[in-house]
Design a protein around this motif. Structure first.
Motif, short mmCIF file in Angstrom:
data_model
loop_
_atom_site.label_atom_id
_atom_site.label_comp_id
_atom_site.label_asym_id
_atom_site.label_seq_id
_atom_site.Cartn_x
_atom_site.Cartn_y
_atom_site.Cartn_z
N ASP A 171 -3.07 -15.38 14.55
CA ASP A 171 -3.79 -15.74 13.32
C ASP A 171 -3.63 -14.66 12.26
N ARG A 197 -0.28 -15.08 10.76
CA ARG A 197 -0.26 -16.21 9.84
C ARG A 197 -0.88 -15.83 8.49
N ARG A 231 6.11 -19.38 9.87
CA ARG A 231 4.75 -19.91 9.95
C ARG A 231 4.68 -21.07 10.94
N ILE A 287 4.61 -19.65 14.38
CA ILE A 287 3.30 -19.07 14.70
C ILE A 287 2.31 -20.16 15.05
N GLU A 288 2.30 -21.25 14.29
CA GLU A 288 1.35 -22.32 14.55
C GLU A 288 1.64 -23.04 15.86
#
Length: 285
Positions: free
Chosen positions: A206, A209, A274, A277-278
């Motif tokens: 997080d 991100r 991104r 990461i998600e």
């Protein structure tokens, strides 16, 4: 060898810097050649006679500056028209060939005849007066000197725009470098593959991100500033109806807008990072 992500982002900027250096050198050469031509024309004596052969428009010093050495023109080819040997028109022609047509890039960039070149630079009326009449009248000289001065001023305005563009490119490059470095650092932290990234834990992901979102905002600001600079160029400088300043400067590059291309490439990498990461965050739930 495949290009790295850093190379993808920096190549357009390096290419832009090189293109701007070439354009600045050529523009300075043209300005100095025009100044030298102006000095030589000033010393050419005028000749008596009726200066109407070229029509009244040729005598109007407000018309005819073409803003580019060489280029397409509406007049026919020719090397000197009706001027007799030893006349002022021959002296003007010889001076033009020895200055404007002798810049180092002339053959590569233009490669025009004398008549086409003066028509492109100063307009067809002055070109007619210089190449299709038989005497260098005082009115011709006044019009020509005025047109030369306009051409010099156009080069100076273009140089000002080039200096502004060089500064903008350098600023954008210096601002993109830390973004690129931060992206590489995040990529290293995540390791190879989604499983390695998930091992970092939800909190660390997080935080990454959040860093990515900040970097996207940095790229957006860099792109917005570039758009303002380009718009300012267009307000201050008219290149032509079918080409803008950036396209003119970077017409030989892969990207007509190299800084925006570099920002776009980096933005694409941020988006891919991104997404990764998600995906990893979803695996930790």
């Amino acid at each position: 060898m495949a290009a790295t992500h850093a190379d993808e982002g920096s190549d357009p900027i390096r290419a832009a810097r090189a293109a701007l250096r070439v354009e600045r050198r050529r523009t300075v050469d043209e300005r100095e050649a025009l100044r030298a031509f102006r000095g030589r024309v000033s010393s050419v004596p005028t000749e008596d006679g009726n200066a109407t052969a070229a029509g009244p428009a040729a005598m109007d010093p407000t018309r005819g500056a073409g803003g580019a050495i060489g280029g397409a023109a509406g007049s026919p080819d020719g090397a000197g028209g009706a001027a007799s040997p030893g006349s002022g028109l021959v002296a003007v022609r010889d001076a033009y060939r020895a200055t404007v047509m002798s810049v180092p890039h002339y053959e590569t960039e233009y490669d025009d005849t004398y008549e086409r070149s003066v028509a492109a630079e100063f307009g067809p009326e002055i070109a007619y007066a210089l190449t299709r009449t038989d005497s260098f009248h005082e009115a011709y000289k006044r019009s020509l000197l005025s047109a030369i001065e306009t051409a010099v001023q156009e080069r100076e305005a273009f140089l000002d725009a080039l200096e502004s563009e060089i500064e903008s490119v350098e600023r954008a490059g210096s601002r993109l470098d830390p973004v690129r470095s931060e992206v590489a650092a995040i990529d290293d932290e995540l390791g190879d593959g989604d499983a390695a990234a998930a091992a970092a834990g939800f909190g660390a992901l997080d935080a990454c991100r959040t860093r990515i979102e900040a970097l996207v905002e940095d790229c957006d600001r860099i792109a917005a500033r570039r758009q303002r600079v380009l718009a300012d160029h267009e307000r201050r400088l008219a290149i032509g109806d079918d080409i803008d300043f950036a396209t003119y400067c970077y017409q030989d590059l892969d990207a007509s807008y190299p800084i925006l291309a570099a920002v776009g490439t980096l933005g694409d990498r941020l988006e891919r990072l991104r997404d990764r990461i998600e995906r990893a965050m979803a695996r930790t739930r």
